[in-house]
Design a protein around this motif. Structure first.
Motif, mmCIF file in Angstrom:
data_model
loop_
_atom_site.group_PDB
_atom_site.id
_atom_site.type_symbol
_atom_site.label_atom_id
_atom_site.label_comp_id
_atom_site.label_asym_id
_atom_site.label_seq_id
_atom_site.Cartn_x
_atom_site.Cartn_y
_atom_site.Cartn_z
ATOM 1 N N UNK A 168 0.819 -1.208 0.000
ATOM 2 C CA UNK A 168 0.000 0.000 0.000
ATOM 3 C C UNK A 168 0.854 1.260 0.000
ATOM 4 N N UNK A 169 1.947 1.249 0.744
ATOM 5 C CA UNK A 169 2.799 2.432 0.816
ATOM 6 C C UNK A 169 3.412 2.759 -0.538
ATOM 7 N N UNK A 170 3.809 1.733 -1.281
ATOM 8 C CA UNK A 170 4.400 1.975 -2.596
ATOM 9 C C UNK A 170 3.359 2.554 -3.546
ATOM 10 N N UNK A 171 2.130 2.069 -3.451
ATOM 11 C CA UNK A 171 1.059 2.610 -4.299
ATOM 12 C C UNK A 171 0.892 4.111 -4.050
ATOM 13 N N UNK A 172 0.820 4.494 -2.778
ATOM 14 C CA UNK A 172 0.663 5.914 -2.462
ATOM 15 C C UNK A 172 1.913 6.699 -2.825
ATOM 16 N N UNK A 173 3.079 6.081 -2.670
ATOM 17 C CA UNK A 173 4.314 6.772 -3.044
ATOM 18 C C UNK A 173 4.347 7.020 -4.543
ATOM 19 N N UNK A 174 3.919 6.035 -5.332
ATOM 20 C CA UNK A 174 3.870 6.210 -6.782
ATOM 21 C C UNK A 174 3.006 7.413 -7.135
ATOM 22 N N UNK A 192 1.951 9.999 -5.152
ATOM 23 C CA UNK A 192 2.380 11.295 -4.642
ATOM 24 C C UNK A 192 3.669 11.776 -5.293
ATOM 25 N N UNK A 193 4.479 10.852 -5.794
ATOM 26 C CA UNK A 193 5.720 11.262 -6.434
ATOM 27 C C UNK A 193 5.513 11.715 -7.871
ATOM 28 N N UNK A 194 4.419 11.324 -8.480
ATOM 29 C CA UNK A 194 4.236 11.690 -9.877
ATOM 30 C C UNK A 194 3.099 12.695 -10.051
ATOM 31 N N UNK A 195 1.881 12.249 -9.852
ATOM 32 C CA UNK A 195 0.749 13.155 -10.034
ATOM 33 C C UNK A 195 -0.378 12.731 -9.098
ATOM 34 N N UNK A 196 -0.449 13.324 -7.904
ATOM 35 C CA UNK A 196 -1.461 12.918 -6.932
ATOM 36 C C UNK A 196 -2.893 12.974 -7.466
ATOM 37 N N UNK A 197 -3.166 13.927 -8.344
ATOM 38 C CA UNK A 197 -4.539 14.047 -8.852
ATOM 39 C C UNK A 197 -4.977 12.820 -9.635
ATOM 40 N N UNK A 198 -4.024 12.103 -10.209
ATOM 41 C CA UNK A 198 -4.393 10.883 -10.946
ATOM 42 C C UNK A 198 -4.937 9.806 -10.021
ATOM 43 N N UNK A 199 -4.619 9.897 -8.738
ATOM 44 C CA UNK A 199 -5.177 8.977 -7.754
ATOM 45 C C UNK A 199 -6.390 9.581 -7.063
ATOM 46 N N UNK A 200 -6.283 10.851 -6.669
ATOM 47 C CA UNK A 200 -7.348 11.469 -5.885
ATOM 48 C C UNK A 200 -8.566 11.831 -6.732
ATOM 49 N N UNK A 242 -6.259 16.232 -3.218
ATOM 50 C CA UNK A 242 -5.462 15.919 -4.400
ATOM 51 C C UNK A 242 -4.884 17.166 -5.050
ATOM 52 N N UNK A 243 -5.681 18.220 -5.091
ATOM 53 C CA UNK A 243 -5.225 19.473 -5.693
ATOM 54 C C UNK A 243 -4.065 20.068 -4.898
ATOM 55 N N UNK A 244 -4.195 20.070 -3.574
ATOM 56 C CA UNK A 244 -3.119 20.583 -2.729
ATOM 57 C C UNK A 244 -1.873 19.704 -2.854
#
Length: 289
Positions: free
Chosen positions: A209-215, A217-225, A268-270
């Motif tokens: 799970x941590x790697x998923x969130x790291x992926x 947040x390191x690239x484009x958080x909005x693509x997840x949020x 996600x925007x922030x």
């Protein structure tokens, strides 16, 4: 091109006895750095006996911490990272370097299904690769491979982002993509490791799970949020439609789901703005050098 080869090692005396002679034979002029991560066996003495520069930690700090220590100490303008357990064949390094010379900033040795430790880890890594490919818009053949060659000046930009644990490959790969530094993959075979693995399936389960969130947040958080916010929005509207039809009222659950959609999207925007500032700061720190 001055080459530095960095091998993080924790109780890898057996693997180093095989890897270091092969490295020295192939690259007699290369700087070889073994980062002894609190080993309790003869790792440090074996490395020193084969002419490697040894950086020893008084206690285990983690694979990523070893990578950071080795990178800070390296003098080469090209860095090669590889495992010390005999899985990575030094004879494959020229293939990675050849791709660097074609204009790439990072070249990763990509394992196939046979190169995974077991079926469970293979399935997890396949999921990581698909997720990272979706996030970046580029095919990621092996997100977690520890066998890679990089341009030192590029890699050092992101040293402060690297975790001390095992997910440094994930972090560095996504950081390079985020900064528009080209990344290439070279298919490689992987031998069975020598000695005992340091991976623990139960302990490392949370890494999934941590790697998923790291992926993300390191690239484009909005693509997840953003998709998550959209899902809450659909649930809220759907539940409101159901309760309006059956009870002719707007319920607290509908309000909660719709509020969650707005909150998740704003988070996600922030996060997107924070990610952008993080990379901007990293580039600014490197400019004076």
């Amino acid at each position: 091109m001055r080459l530095s080869v960095i091998l993080p090692a924790k109780n890898e005396a057996q693997g180093l006895q095989q890897t270091l002679p092969a490295l020295r034979a192939l690259f007699p002029a290369a700087e070889i750095i073994v980062v002894d991560d609190g080993s309790t066996d003869a790792t440090a003495s074996v490395a020193a006996a084969h002419g490697a520069t040894v950086l020893s930690s008084p206690y285990p700090m983690g694979n990523g911490a070893a990578i950071k220590r080795g990178t800070r100490a390296a003098s080469g303008d090209t860095l090669v990272f590889m495992d010390a357990d005999g899985q990575h064949d030094p004879a494959l390094i020229p293939q990675l370097l050849a791709r660097l010379e074609q204009g790439y900033d990072m070249v990763v040795g990509a394992r196939n299904a046979q190169g995974q430790a077991n079926a469970g880890r293979g399935a997890a890594n396949a999921f990581y690769n698909r997720l990272a490919s979706w996030m970046t818009g580029h095919k990621v053949a092996d997100l977690t491979s520890g066998f890679r060659a990089v341009r030192a000046e590029r890699f050092r930009e992101f040293l402060h982002l690297l975790p001390n644990g095992f997910s440094y490959p994930t972090t560095s790969t996504m950081a390079f993509f985020r900064s528009a530094y080209p990344v290439a993959y070279v298919p490689i075979p992987v031998a069975a490791r020598l000695g005992k693995s340091h991976i623990r399936p139960i302990r490392d389960g949370l890494r999934f799970l941590l790697i998923i969130f790291r992926i993300a947040t390191l690239y484009s958080p909005l693509k997840l949020f953003a998709p998550t916010a959209f899902a809450f929005l659909l649930l809220g509207l759907g539940y409101y439609g159901y309760t309006f039809t059956t009870e002719h009222r707007f319920t607290n659950m509908s309000a909660l789901l719709l509020s969650a959609a707005v909150i998740v999207f704003l988070i996600g925007l922030v996060s997107e703005q924070i990610t952008g500032l993080t990379y901007l700061a990293a580039r600014a720190e490197r400019k004076p050098e």
